[in-house]
Design an enzyme around this catalytic site. Structure first.
Site, PDB file in Angstrom:
ATOM      1  N   ASP A   1     -12.421  -8.550   3.806  1.00  0.00           N
ATOM      2  CA  ASP A   1     -13.227  -9.297   3.231  1.00  0.00           C
ATOM      3  C   ASP A   1     -14.071 -10.347   2.827  1.00  0.00           C
ATOM      4  O   ASP A   1     -15.332 -10.999   3.471  1.00  0.00           O
ATOM      5  CB  ASP A   1     -13.377  -8.263   2.165  1.00  0.00           C
ATOM      6  CG  ASP A   1     -13.629  -7.386   1.775  1.00  0.00           C
ATOM      7  OD1 ASP A   1     -13.582  -6.142   2.690  1.00  0.00           O
ATOM      8  OD2 ASP A   1     -14.111  -6.471   0.927  1.00  0.00           O
TER       9      ASP A   1
ATOM     10  N   LYS B   1       3.164 -15.162   1.836  1.00  0.00           N
ATOM     11  CA  LYS B   1       3.653 -15.801   0.504  1.00  0.00           C
ATOM     12  C   LYS B   1       4.783 -16.790   0.527  1.00  0.00           C
ATOM     13  O   LYS B   1       5.564 -15.653  -0.827  1.00  0.00           O
ATOM     14  CB  LYS B   1       3.256 -15.263  -0.757  1.00  0.00           C
ATOM     15  CG  LYS B   1       2.936 -15.531  -2.617  1.00  0.00           C
ATOM     16  CD  LYS B   1       1.876 -16.791  -2.143  1.00  0.00           C
ATOM     17  CE  LYS B   1       1.980 -17.572  -4.419  1.00  0.00           C
ATOM     18  NZ  LYS B   1       1.028 -18.761  -4.048  1.00  0.00           N
TER      19      LYS B   1
ATOM     20  N   ASP C   1      -3.388 -18.510  -0.287  1.00  0.00           N
ATOM     21  CA  ASP C   1      -3.564 -18.598  -0.990  1.00  0.00           C
ATOM     22  C   ASP C   1      -4.603 -20.042  -0.528  1.00  0.00           C
ATOM     23  O   ASP C   1      -5.769 -20.465  -0.591  1.00  0.00           O
ATOM     24  CB  ASP C   1      -3.625 -19.871  -2.471  1.00  0.00           C
ATOM     25  CG  ASP C   1      -2.139 -19.965  -1.906  1.00  0.00           C
ATOM     26  OD1 ASP C   1      -1.682 -20.096  -1.280  1.00  0.00           O
ATOM     27  OD2 ASP C   1      -1.789 -20.328  -3.248  1.00  0.00           O
TER      28      ASP C   1
ATOM     29  N   TYR D   1       0.292  -1.530  -0.016  1.00  0.00           N
ATOM     30  CA  TYR D   1       0.035  -0.179  -0.306  1.00  0.00           C
ATOM     31  C   TYR D   1       0.801   1.288   0.093  1.00  0.00           C
ATOM     32  O   TYR D   1       0.290   2.379  -0.399  1.00  0.00           O
ATOM     33  CB  TYR D   1      -0.826   0.244   1.010  1.00  0.00           C
ATOM     34  CG  TYR D   1      -2.541  -0.533   1.200  1.00  0.00           C
ATOM     35  CD1 TYR D   1      -2.324  -2.234   0.380  1.00  0.00           C
ATOM     36  CD2 TYR D   1      -3.656   0.297   1.274  1.00  0.00           C
ATOM     37  CE1 TYR D   1      -3.661  -2.459   0.385  1.00  0.00           C
ATOM     38  CE2 TYR D   1      -4.270  -0.352   1.535  1.00  0.00           C
ATOM     39  CZ  TYR D   1      -4.546  -1.784   1.062  1.00  0.00           C
ATOM     40  OH  TYR D   1      -6.011  -2.111   0.934  1.00  0.00           O
TER      41      TYR D   1
ATOM     42  N   ASP E   1      -6.340  -7.046   3.661  1.00  0.00           N
ATOM     43  CA  ASP E   1      -7.668  -6.653   3.442  1.00  0.00           C
ATOM     44  C   ASP E   1      -8.393  -7.692   2.651  1.00  0.00           C
ATOM     45  O   ASP E   1     -10.411  -7.544   3.071  1.00  0.00           O
ATOM     46  CB  ASP E   1      -7.277  -5.725   2.382  1.00  0.00           C
ATOM     47  CG  ASP E   1      -8.433  -4.553   1.354  1.00  0.00           C
ATOM     48  OD1 ASP E   1      -9.101  -4.359   2.108  1.00  0.00           O
ATOM     49  OD2 ASP E   1      -8.471  -4.607   0.752  1.00  0.00           O
TER      50      ASP E   1
END
Ligand code: IPM
Ligand code: MN
Length: 359
Positions: free
Chosen positions: A248, A188, A220, A142, A244
């Site tokens: 959600d 990751k 993942d 970000y 983020d």
């Protein structure tokens, strides 16, 4: 009398209407528990762009810095989509988070019994879910440099320094220690260097917390496990972008994104906001669910040390759900009392005051 300064930022879309209900509930809890809240309202996001031409006016940042806590709704809308990235409403929120250095974002996901059937997942998979996503909030891709556009190319940088990982890992281990003592670090590391540093650093910080069980998961896989076996998680710690996305995703577990609160903490103060967006198409219709913001207000009270008030608010939210109050987003099951944004806020307020939802 104990007294606190609260900066209030309604924002855009449904922001102001949900914040109004949360503030009502916070006031009711303060009155019951004998403390005072002094509010100052500020503009941010699209509303600030319209008034001042910038998404985060200096006045807002200073007001937030001076306050004991910030209660925030949501920002953004298609009206401002055409603006360059730095001038978009979202940049205001990012600059506020950065300005207050609230690096630790806590996003609890709880399945409340009355809503078990409202979940998009099977009731037996979600009953009793109680997990916490700890998202690093002021670093990673970000904010990483370099970023920009270069002819037909565009680039961002996912970068973390050891000290940034250390402080978020510390916050996550401490949170896990107060809960079921399981921490899952999501990265990751099979592909990204930044994730390898993340993983090593979290492991090292974990040596100071022998009572907490640390596991690592690729993002993942975590995305899959979250919806197939959500009860397998206690605390998840992860970087800004992965957090983020996963938070959600986690919102489908509980039945609606309109239910999920958050707190963002640093050295002092904090921002308290629902994890959902400003839903401009719903604004002004009374269909928005204020519970995520009301629960954020409970987290705000907790951050002030007003634990009894926080519990009062959360209990009242559960009480309203048990009594069948349902905004449209959660009306699929148990809607004995279909209601508007304001009616939901009012039901919770009354339950905070006297444990009764009727006049
Ligand atoms: C959130 C939001 C923000 C984010 C946006 C509005 C900048 O999606 O709080 O999750 O990406 O952090
Ligand atoms: Mn988000």
């Amino acid at each position: 009398m104990r007294s606190y300064k609260i900066a209030v930022i309604g924002g855009d879309g449904i922001g102001p209407e949900i914040v109004k209900e949360a503030r009502k509930c916070l006031d009711a809890a303060a009155e019951m528990e004998n403390f005072r809240l002094e509010y100052n309202e500020f503009l941010m996001g699209g509303a600030a762009i319209d008034a001042f031409g910038v998404p985060l006016p200096e006045m807002t940042l200073n007001g937030a810095k001076e306050a004991d806590a910030v209660l925030f709704g949501a920002i953004g809308g298609s009206k401002w989509d055409a603006l360059p990235r730095q001038l978009r409403p979202e940049s205001g929120l990012l600059a506020l988070r950065k300005g207050l250095d609230v690096f630790a974002n806590f996003r609890p996901v709880k399945v409340y019994d009355p809503l078990v059937e409202a979940s998009a997942l099977r009731p037996e998979a979600v009953r009793g879910v109680d997990l916490l996503v700890v998202r690093e909030l002021v670093g990673g891709i970000y904010f990483g440099e370099p970023k920009g556009r270069d002819g037909n190319r565009a680039f961002n940088t996912m970068v973390y320094s050891e000290w940034e990982v250390e402080r978020i890992a510390l916050a996550a281990f401490k949170a896990a220690q107060k809960r079921r003592k399981k921490l899952c670090s999501v990265d990751k590391a099979n592909v990204l260097e930044v994730s390898q540093l993340w993983r090593e650093t979290v492991r090292r910080v974990g040596e100071g917390f022998p009572d907490v069980e640390l596991t690592n998961m690729y993002v993942d896989n975590a995305a899959m496990q979250l919806v197939t076996n959500p009860r397998g998680f206690d605390v998840i710690v992860t970087g800004n972008l992965f957090g983020d996305i996963l938070s959600d995703e986690a919102s489908v577990i509980g039945g609606s994104i309109g239910l999920l609160p958050s707190s963002s903490r640093g050295e002092k103060g904090g921002i308290f906001e629902p994890i959902h967006g400003s839903a401009p198409d719903m604004a002004g219709q009374g269909t928005a669910n204020p519970l995520a913001t009301i629960l954020s207000a409970a987290m705000l009270a907790e951050s002030l040390g007003e634990t009894a008030a926080a519990k009062r608010i959360e209990d009242a939210v559960i009480g309203a759900l048990e009594r069948g109050y349902r905004t449209p987003d959660i009306a699929r099951y148990g809607a004995i009392k279909p209601c508007t944004t304001e009616e939901m806020g009012e039901a919770v307020r009354r339950l905070i005051c006297d444990g009764n939802d009727e006049h």
